[in-house]
Design an enzyme around this catalytic site. Structure first.
Site, PDB file in Angstrom:
ATOM      1  N   HIS A 314       0.838  -1.207   0.097  1.00 10.80           N
ATOM      2  CA  HIS A 314      -0.097  -0.027  -0.056  1.00 10.80           C
ATOM      3  C   HIS A 314       0.934   1.367  -0.113  1.00 10.80           C
ATOM      4  O   HIS A 314       2.156   1.072   0.541  1.00 10.80           O
ATOM      5  CB  HIS A 314      -0.973   0.092   1.228  1.00 10.80           C
ATOM      6  CG  HIS A 314      -2.258   0.738   1.052  1.00 10.80           C
ATOM      7  ND1 HIS A 314      -1.936   2.257   1.373  1.00 10.80           N
ATOM      8  CD2 HIS A 314      -3.478   0.698   0.699  1.00 10.80           C
ATOM      9  CE1 HIS A 314      -3.189   2.706   1.085  1.00 10.80           C
ATOM     10  NE2 HIS A 314      -4.098   1.911   0.948  1.00 10.80           N
ATOM     11  N   ASP A 372      -7.791  -5.337  -0.053  1.00 10.49           N
ATOM     12  CA  ASP A 372      -8.587  -6.149  -1.166  1.00 10.49           C
ATOM     13  C   ASP A 372      -8.042  -7.619  -0.891  1.00 10.49           C
ATOM     14  O   ASP A 372      -8.704  -8.315  -1.757  1.00 10.49           O
ATOM     15  CB  ASP A 372      -7.850  -5.567  -2.309  1.00 10.49           C
ATOM     16  CG  ASP A 372      -8.638  -4.256  -2.723  1.00 10.49           C
ATOM     17  OD1 ASP A 372      -7.658  -3.457  -2.882  1.00 10.49           O
ATOM     18  OD2 ASP A 372      -9.563  -4.359  -2.723  1.00 10.49           O
TER      19      ASP A 372
END
Ligand code: SDX
Length: 455
Positions: A314, A372
């Site tokens: 991320h 996700d």
């Protein structure tokens, strides 16, 4: 809400070592998080640009909506921790919070839910747009097209500089996204559309419009409803991510809000962003067996291999994404409730996570599972096909997009977004008439000629 004090200024001095010139820039402090050097006039005074591809060190705006501390894995919506909202709130209340900045009173919540319910239907003409797509169209392609088309239906009465009309546009798009998302799916499977029901909650309606069969009664499963509502909460907003920044940039020109949301949907679709949930499921299906995990870990580390471990890493979180933690817990709850506790995909995902989190490459780069990684496993267990995963992400994120759009429009510091560049192209040169140009080797573009000429 107590009026926040404007950011205090201190200063940051930049020195041009070519000339010894010093540039004293204001340092802006927010209420939390790192301060920002105010460089708005830097090019004008110093004649040099700042270079930041991907905006890794750039604050594009001031915002009071969501705060993330990537090092500590903190995510706050209007100051409230995501863990508490996921456990104690519901998506409609979170929408109110993100839009208005405060949790609603019981009466305010009832009115908000009622108002949203009265905007869930689509204009009958809009229904024809779905039929223009092939049945094999990806639901995200349909969603981009239909949401963009909404701007044709509300272009005339959307004065974006009227706060009331901005809020009406926000209500309309939040209310219609589940209808559009569900219809995008039903169209691809040839099932007739069903109208939303005002006796159903937001999540109940989304399940109903997606899965119900017109010839049978439909009773939403409370476990699935609660899980879907929580998934929508977790996806509601996330600061200045790629799709939200897209909405802000599109909106900064004064474009119609529905067109701006369509731009956000398009950006979210990419596998590096919201499309990752679909990509995670495809990756897990491709790995298939725990014994194949090492070869995929090796591929993820191989710079010559474009493969990346989807659902990992991320830009901001350099610790465990707090949403992934909640998603993993939700995974257990849903799979347990559905009697799928031994879902091989969940076991494979957890083994992949375990191995990756012990691997120096991932540890050194602070690559952890993101929102996700587990979402797809839950959605698949709930019966959604993988091509609907990003559609659900878009439905959840719509309130964040529209909250940022509203904040951007009403921010007196907002200007049209127009970044500069570091130019690395040809220097100025004279035009050469066609007949005087040498004929180098075959140009590449003729390879793409599809007009029937010889390949
Ligand atoms: C979302 O921004 C948001 O807030 C997004 C989001 C939201 O709610 O809006 O949180 C939703 O988009 C989550 C992210 C979903 N995407 C994925 O899961 C796709 C896989 N992840 C990567 O593509 C990547 O981690 C990104 C895109 C998420 C972040 O990329 P960055 O910040 O540009 O990081 P980077 O590419 O500079 O990576 C740093 C290093 C590189 O290696 P080195 O050059 O240092 O040797 O880490 C490596 C990368 O190669 N790396 C990975 C990796 N992610 C980063 N290596 C293998 N697998 C990965 N997944």
């Amino acid at each position: 809400m107590a009026e926040k004090q404007p950011p205090q200024s201190e200063h940051f001095t930049l020195i041009d070592e070519r000339t010894g010139q010093r540039y004293r820039q204001s340092l802006l402090n927010g209420t939390m998080g790192p301060p920002a050097i105010d460089i708005r006039n830097f090019y004008h005074t110093a004649g040099v640009l700042t270079y930041d591809p991907g905006f890794t060190s750039t604050a594009s705006c001031k915002s009071a909506i969501t705060f993330i501390d990537g090092e500590k894995g903190v995510l706050l919506y209007r100051g409230y921790p995501i863990q508490e909202l996921a456990r104690q709130s519901d998506y409609m209340e979170v929408c109110y919070l993100l839009l208005y900045g405060e949790l609603p009173s019981p009466a305010e919540k009832d009115e908000f839910v009622r108002d949203i319910k009265h905007h869930t239907l689509l204009h009958d003409q809009l229904m024809h747009f779905f039929r223009g797509f092939t049945r094999s169209a990806h639901p995200m392609a349909i969603m981009v097209g239909v949401v963009g088309a909404l701007s044709a239906f509300y272009h005339e009465d959307t004065d974006i500089y009227d706060p009331e009309q901005r809020m009406l546009a926000a209500y309309r798009i939040i209310a219609k996204m589940p209808t559009i998302g569900a219809y995008a799916y039903r169209y691809t499977i040839g099932r007739p559309f069903v109208y939303p029901r005002n006796d159903f909650s937001y999540a109940e309606n989304l399940l109903y419009m997606t899965f119900s069969v017109p010839s049978e009664d439909y009773e939403p499963d409370p476990v699935l409803v609660k899980a879907l509502d929580r998934i929508l909460i977790l996806h509601a907003d996330h600061e200045q991510n790629a799709s939200t920044s897209t909405v802000r940039l599109a909106g900064s020109s004064g474009a119609n809000p529905f067109a701006c949301i369509a731009a956000g949907i398009a950006s979210l679709w990419g596998p590096a962003h919201g499309g990752a949930n679909e990509a995670v499921l495809k990756m897990l299906m491709e790995i298939g067996d725990k014994r194949r995990i090492p070869q995929y870990i090796a591929r993820a580390k191989d710079k010559d291999d474009p493969f990346r471990l989807m659902g990992f890493g991320h830009r901001v979180y350099k610790s465990y994404d707090p949403r992934a933690e909640i998603m993993r817990q939700t995974c257990y709850e849903v799979l347990e409730a559905l009697g799928l506790r031994d879902d091989p995909l969940l076991e494979l995902a957890m083994e992949l996570e375990r191995i990756a989190l012990q691997d120096e490459y991932f540890v050194e780069r602070k690559l952890y599972p993101n929102v996700d990684f587990y979402t797809g496993i839950v959605l698949r267990a709930m019966g959604f096909p993988t091509r609907m995963f990003t559609v659900l992400f878009a439905i959840g994120r719509t309130v964040g997009w529209v909250a940022h759009w509203k904040e951007m429009i009403s921010d007196p510091e907002t200007k049209i977004g127009r970044p500069r560049q570091l130019y690395v192209g040809a220097e100025k040169r004279e035009y050469v008439p066609l007949e005087k140009r040498p004929s180098p080797g075959k140009r590449t573009w003729s390879r793409f000629w599809g007009g029937g000429g010889e390949k």
